[in-house]
Design an enzyme around this catalytic site. Structure first.
Site, PDB file in Angstrom:
ATOM      1  N   HIS A  67       0.815  -1.225   0.000  1.00 32.87           N
ATOM      2  CA  HIS A  67       0.000   0.000   0.000  1.00 32.87           C
ATOM      3  C   HIS A  67       0.851   1.279   0.000  1.00 32.87           C
ATOM      4  CE1 HIS A  67      -2.861  -3.028   0.786  1.00 32.87           C
ATOM      5  NE2 HIS A  67      -2.787  -3.041   2.101  1.00 32.87           N
TER       6      HIS A  67
ATOM      7  N   LYS B 165       0.225  -0.286  13.920  1.00 33.84           N
ATOM      8  CA  LYS B 165      -1.025  -0.675  14.579  1.00 33.84           C
ATOM      9  C   LYS B 165      -1.015  -0.076  15.983  1.00 33.84           C
ATOM     10  CE  LYS B 165      -1.969  -4.485  11.644  1.00 33.84           C
ATOM     11  NZ  LYS B 165      -3.012  -4.049  10.708  1.00 33.84           N
TER      12      LYS B 165
HETATM   13  C1  BG6 Z   1      -4.389  -4.865   4.771  1.00 38.56           C
HETATM   14  C2  BG6 Z   1      -3.448  -5.281   5.870  1.00 38.56           C
HETATM   15  O1  BG6 Z   1      -3.786  -5.067   3.526  1.00 38.56           O
HETATM   16  O2  BG6 Z   1      -4.716  -3.484   4.914  1.00 38.56           O
HETATM   17  C3  BG6 Z   1      -4.071  -5.011   7.217  1.00 38.56           C
HETATM   18  O3  BG6 Z   1      -3.152  -6.661   5.749  1.00 38.56           O
HETATM   19  C4  BG6 Z   1      -4.533  -3.575   7.325  1.00 38.56           C
HETATM   20  O4  BG6 Z   1      -3.150  -5.319   8.271  1.00 38.56           O
HETATM   21  C5  BG6 Z   1      -5.379  -3.183   6.122  1.00 38.56           C
HETATM   22  O5  BG6 Z   1      -5.297  -3.445   8.526  1.00 38.56           O
HETATM   23  C6  BG6 Z   1      -5.695  -1.704   6.136  1.00 38.56           C
HETATM   24  O6  BG6 Z   1      -6.626  -1.406   5.132  1.00 38.56           O
HETATM   25  P1  BG6 Z   1      -7.623  -0.161   5.278  1.00 38.56           P
HETATM   26  O7  BG6 Z   1      -8.379  -0.161   3.988  1.00 38.56           O
HETATM   27  O8  BG6 Z   1      -8.479  -0.441   6.473  1.00 38.56           O
HETATM   28  O9  BG6 Z   1      -6.774   1.062   5.470  1.00 38.56           O
END
Ligand code: BG6
Length: 487
Positions: free
Chosen positions: A237, A335
């Site tokens: 991401h 986290k």
């Molecule tokens: C996921 C991760 O790809 O993205 C997670 O594995 C994380 O650990 C999540 O919580 C976060 O996604 P979003 O859309 O809630 O920001």
């Protein structure tokens, strides 16, 4: 682009992602009239059950995970009739044959396969599809992360799929690319004339990308431990966001042009070494604390044993190309942070010459800051200098903000689930918002340099109390350079 696929085949259909995201997204697409006529969803999982039992599970999931005003009995009933359930265990040829019978006569009109299973099942599932005759030039395959744990294992996963599907049939999902706000970065950069001339080392001091989460392990111990924040969030991401922020303008909005530019950025990331990881990276792990007024336990307690997995990472990255020479990109994610907050901060340099006294000293002159908030709110905020009203001979300046709330500007428009966009594009065969193999490999190459550096320099996660922005060394990482995190 061809006609949208008439059939969607989902593996891992009884899993969490399917319940929370994929079925609600498909439902929303149906409800908005965006699915082809005669659309069929074939759901597959390991559990034995019939269509009726599975449809009722989907209905429960819709009631639970759709926005309250979205659930409609009539649409939900129509949605249910589109779904067939077929138990399939990877490696069970009879079950794949039964699956093929379900799809009989529909292959010509396109099949989109979605793998929402552990990656170890990707290759066996693809092989099962091939043996059952389900792979044709009209078949596409989408897969969820993680694609490997490092460059070598990602190649194994990609080879496993790649010897049965051509790259233009493979859709690697990074759900951040489905988020409206992430796509909006392209609109902001390339749909406006005023940003691009400043978007480089001449005017920009540094960039910050933060993705903060308040959640902890959320029952994902078996996946998360040994993976950690660097692989779970930065590898995909955050590097995707970085590549969109940093890329050269693509010639057009098509999959090749956009992904060619992104991969150039990813390949320009300066690898880390066992020396640079000591000053350019911080690993953290949360201990007990309080988040949003709630007392929470530490990572090791949730896990039931001590662990060297990081739940927070902060990095100082450099992109070694002409545009970004000398501009640090500070990246952090974790986290159990104080807030769920994802944003990009573009910190501009000071004006070249201050007409307001020496270096603007004593006048309040500050460099401009552009904040692009991705979630939970969506806004763009530009901090600019303004004269403070008054009759003082010495001009005094104050920071004021130009604020654009996208939530307010587009009020009344439903906020879509990221997967709605991605599923629609998969069905239509548009790969622009999916990750190409060379991007994944460039991402892993850089991540591997950090992991190797950590191993060689024996960098362990430092403790931080839940409810903080990581360990204090994360603050030092940026403050050493005379900057500070935008909290
Ligand atoms: C996921 C991760 O790809 O993205 C997670 O594995 C994380 O650990 C999540 O919580 C976060 O996604 P979003 O859309 O809630 O920001």
């Amino acid at each position: 682009m061809t006609e949208p696929s008439a059939t969607f085949l989902l593996f891992g259909a009884t899993g969490d992602l399917a319940r929370r995201m994929i079925f609600p997204s498909l439902y929303n697409l149906l409800s908005d009239g965006l699915l082809p006529d005669d659309f069929m969803i074939v759901a597959s999982g390991r559990s034995e059950m019939d269509d009726a039992a599975f449809r009722s599970q989907v209905d429960d999931a819709l009631r639970q995970f759709l926005a309250t005003d979205r659930y409609d009995e009539e649409v939900a009933a129509r949605f249910g009739t589109m779904i067939a359930y077929q138990p399939v265990d990877a490696g069970n040829a009879d079950q794949f044959a039964a699956l093929a019978t379900r799809i009989d006569g529909r292959l010509e009109r396109g099949l989109s396969v979605y793998l929402s299973t552990p990656p170890s099942l990707f290759a066996p599932t693809a092989q099962g599809l091939a043996d059952a005759g389900l792979i044709t030039p009209h078949t596409r395959i989408a897969m969820e992360k993680p694609i490997g744990k490092d460059l070598a294992s990602s190649k194994v996963v990609n080879d496993g799929i790649g010897h049965l599907f051509a790259e233009d049939q493979i859709f690697r999902v990074d759900h951040y690319l489905g988020k409206e706000t992430v796509q909006n970065l392209l609109a902001l950069r390339f749909g406006n004339v005023m940003f691009e001339p400043l978007w480089n080392t001449t005017a920009i001091d540094h960039v910050q990308i933060t993705v903060g989460e308040t959640v902890g392990l959320e029952g994902r111990v078996s996946y998360y431990d040994g993976v950690g924040a660097l692989r779970d969030m930065v590898q995909n991401h955050i590097l995707q966001i970085l590549s969109i922020i940093a890329m050269e303008p693509p010639a057009r909005m098509d999959p090749t042009a956009v992904r060619d530019e992104k991969v150039k950025v990813l390949r320009s990331l300066r690898p880390m070494t066992d020396e640079t990881v000591k000053t350019h990276s911080v690993r953290g792990q949360y201990t007990p604390g309080a988040v949003s007024g709630q007392i929470v336990t530490g990572y090791a307690d949730e896990l039931g044993q001590p662990s060297d997995t990081e739940t927070f990472v902060a990095l100082k990255a450099y992109i070694d190309n002409w545009r970004w020479q000398g501009v640090p990109f500070y990246l952090r994610t974790g986290k159990r942070m104080p807030a769920r907050q994802s944003e990009i901060v573009i910190q501009f340099k000071p004006v070249r010459h201050s007409i307001f006294g020496r270096d603007g000293h004593g006048t309040g002159l500050e460099p401009n800051t552009l904040v692009i908030r991705l979630q939970p709110e969506e806004y763009i905020r530009l901090a600019i200098m303004s004269k403070r009203p008054g009759l003082e001979r010495q001009v005094k300046l104050d920071e004021v903000t130009l604020d654009v709330s996208l939530t307010a500007a587009f009020a009344g428009q439903r906020r879509r689930i990221a997967y709605e966009r991605l599923i629609l594009d998969l069905l239509a065969g548009d790969q622009t918002l999916f990750v190409r193999r060379d991007e994944v490999e460039a991402q892993w190459t850089w991540i591997d340099s950090i992991i190797d550096g950590w191993k060689e320099a024996n960098v362990k996660p430092a403790a931080y109390s839940s409810g903080n922005w990581g360990p204090s060394s994360a603050i030092a990482l940026i403050e050493r350079d005379g900057a500070s995190w935008h909290d």
